[in-house]
Design an enzyme around this catalytic site. Structure first.
Site, mmCIF file in Angstrom:
data_model
loop_
_atom_site.group_PDB
_atom_site.id
_atom_site.type_symbol
_atom_site.label_atom_id
_atom_site.label_comp_id
_atom_site.label_asym_id
_atom_site.label_seq_id
_atom_site.Cartn_x
_atom_site.Cartn_y
_atom_site.Cartn_z
ATOM 1 N N ASP A 29 0.831 -1.211 0.000
ATOM 2 C CA ASP A 29 0.000 0.000 0.000
ATOM 3 C C ASP A 29 0.866 1.263 0.000
ATOM 4 O O ASP A 29 0.540 2.254 -0.657
ATOM 5 C CB ASP A 29 -0.911 0.012 1.241
ATOM 6 N N GLU A 31 3.694 1.851 -1.298
ATOM 7 C CA GLU A 31 4.211 2.130 -2.655
ATOM 8 C C GLU A 31 3.092 2.744 -3.496
ATOM 9 O O GLU A 31 3.280 3.746 -4.183
ATOM 10 C CB GLU A 31 4.704 0.805 -3.269
ATOM 11 N N ASP A 33 0.484 4.410 -2.404
ATOM 12 C CA ASP A 33 0.200 5.768 -1.907
ATOM 13 C C ASP A 33 1.255 6.754 -2.387
ATOM 14 O O ASP A 33 0.945 7.889 -2.771
ATOM 15 C CB ASP A 33 0.137 5.765 -0.372
ATOM 16 N N SER A 78 -37.199 -5.776 -13.748
ATOM 17 C CA SER A 78 -37.016 -6.558 -12.520
ATOM 18 C C SER A 78 -37.148 -8.029 -12.896
ATOM 19 O O SER A 78 -37.523 -8.352 -14.025
ATOM 20 C CB SER A 78 -38.110 -6.178 -11.524
ATOM 21 N N LYS A 110 -27.414 -14.001 -6.355
ATOM 22 C CA LYS A 110 -28.114 -12.716 -6.445
ATOM 23 C C LYS A 110 -27.644 -11.835 -5.288
ATOM 24 O O LYS A 110 -27.980 -12.059 -4.137
ATOM 25 C CB LYS A 110 -29.627 -12.931 -6.374
HETATM 26 C C1 LIG Z 1 -31.431 -9.928 -16.664
HETATM 27 O O1 LIG Z 1 -31.878 -9.068 -15.626
HETATM 28 C C2 LIG Z 1 -31.274 -9.189 -14.410
HETATM 29 N N1 LIG Z 1 -30.206 -9.988 -14.220
HETATM 30 C C3 LIG Z 1 -29.628 -10.064 -12.992
HETATM 31 N N2 LIG Z 1 -28.550 -10.860 -12.787
HETATM 32 C C4 LIG Z 1 -27.972 -10.915 -11.573
HETATM 33 N N3 LIG Z 1 -26.905 -11.709 -11.394
HETATM 34 N N4 LIG Z 1 -28.426 -10.205 -10.515
HETATM 35 C C5 LIG Z 1 -29.509 -9.401 -10.671
HETATM 36 N N5 LIG Z 1 -29.950 -8.709 -9.606
HETATM 37 C C6 LIG Z 1 -30.146 -9.296 -11.920
HETATM 38 N N6 LIG Z 1 -31.230 -8.489 -12.111
HETATM 39 C C7 LIG Z 1 -31.795 -8.420 -13.337
HETATM 40 C C8 LIG Z 1 -32.982 -7.530 -13.578
#
Ligand SMILES: COc1nc2nc(N)nc(N)c2nc1C
Length: 308
Positions: A29, A31, A33, A78, A110
């Site tokens: 670190d 180096e 910085d 979503s 996720k």
């Molecule tokens: C194709 O759309 C998405 N793909 C995703 N992939 C991952 N890994 N995590 C998410 N939260 C996600 N959310 C969306 C709307």
């Protein structure tokens, strides 16, 4: 000086990549910085040498008075949810009804964070935004630039949009809440709220102090580059210097998907970040196109949610 400035910029961006994306630093670190201070001094003395992608520009400007609204060129949709095996099997049946048997799934963790959109032009980060309502988000470029895992310049001069999840690692969350308790401030309920709260700060210095990171998972169309599956896209993102989550797996059947999910219900507490489920996607882009979207979600993906 121009040569030295460019050399320092490239070295510092590379060392930052090794430390924050590969988690394998090769220089101490001190180096790092020292070199950062040398670059800061050179840029102060020669302002014309300062560029947008310089590592000195991560903790950029003054506090904003508010965030600009920005429109997403492609809506940030979503995911449909599944809470049990039956719903996964229903999803699988619907997919097979439309595209037959000859496809693969890809499963990803996720991340329980904040969805973000990153726009690069000729390899340079020009805009970072929140998902917002999916069509209109907020421009939080200044705050996202403070996240070391987000490259300011890519290894290739591509123009594209990348999507991912900004998050706060569990250790950073615990330390932040300890400090807040000491200062008699409200603590954050969970790392997701802490990450969202940090990225909504108008002063980028506060965001910079919160040890945030990101996992990117989605790449928009890239001219001149043939990407024919989601897993190809993940490899491409890695080549460009992005931090992707390594725990993804291609599964040939929904039974394999269910096994993968079962494994992660066990291993979830061992992760250094929070996840709230597993995302299951049809891997081949041609099949994703055949399946298309409902009004609000892709038909080719589903999120298996863990019990809260
Ligand atoms: C194709 O759309 C998405 N793909 C995703 N992939 C991952 N890994 N995590 C998410 N939260 C996600 N959310 C969306 C709307």
């Amino acid at each position: 000086e121009a040569k030295r400035v460019e050399e320092l910029r490239q070295l510092l961006n590379h060392y930052n990549y090794e430390y924050h994306v590969l988690d394998q630093p090769t220089v101490p670190d001190a180096e790092y910085d020292r070199m950062m201070n040398e670059l800061l001094t050179l840029e102060e003395e020669n302002p014309e040498l300062k560029t947008q992608d310089s590592p000195t520009q991560r903790v950029g400007g003054p506090p904003l008075s508010g965030f600009q609204k920005v429109e997403h060129r492609v809506p940030m949709l979503s995911l449909g949810n599944a809470f049990g095996e039956d719903e996964l099997k229903d999803f699988d049946r619907r997919v097979r009804e439309r595209i037959g048997e000859n496809f693969s799934y890809v499963c990803e963790l996720k991340i329980d964070g904040l969805a973000v959109s990153l726009i690069y032009e000729d390899g340079v980060l020009v805009r970072g935004a929140t998902r917002g309502d999916g069509t209109v988000g907020e421009d939080i470029t200044q705050n996202l630039k403070t996240i070391p895992a987000i490259p300011l310049r890519l290894s290739e001069n591509v123009s594209m949009e990348v999507r991912g999840e900004a998050y706060m690692p569990k250790p950073s969350f615990l330390k932040l809440n300890e400090a807040r308790e000491k200062n008699e401030q409200d603590v954050f309920a969970n790392p997701r709220n802490a990450a969202a709260g940090s990225l909504r700060q108008l002063d980028p210095k506060i965001a910079a102090s919160r040890n945030l990171s990101v996992f990117v998972y989605g790449v928009g169309t890239v001219e001149g580059r043939e990407i024919d599956s989601h897993s190809d896209g993940l490899d491409f993102l890695n080549e460009l210097g992005f931090k992707t989550n390594p725990e993804w797996k291609r599964c040939e059947t929904i039974e394999d998907v269910i096994k993968f999910i079962g494994g992660w219900i066990e291993k979830r507490p061992d992760l250094s970040y929070e996840i709230d489920g597993i995302v299951v996607k049809v891997d081949e882009l041609e099949h994703q196109e055949e399946l298309g979207f409902t009004a609000k979600s892709p038909r080719w993906a589903i999120a298996y949610k863990f019990p809260a």
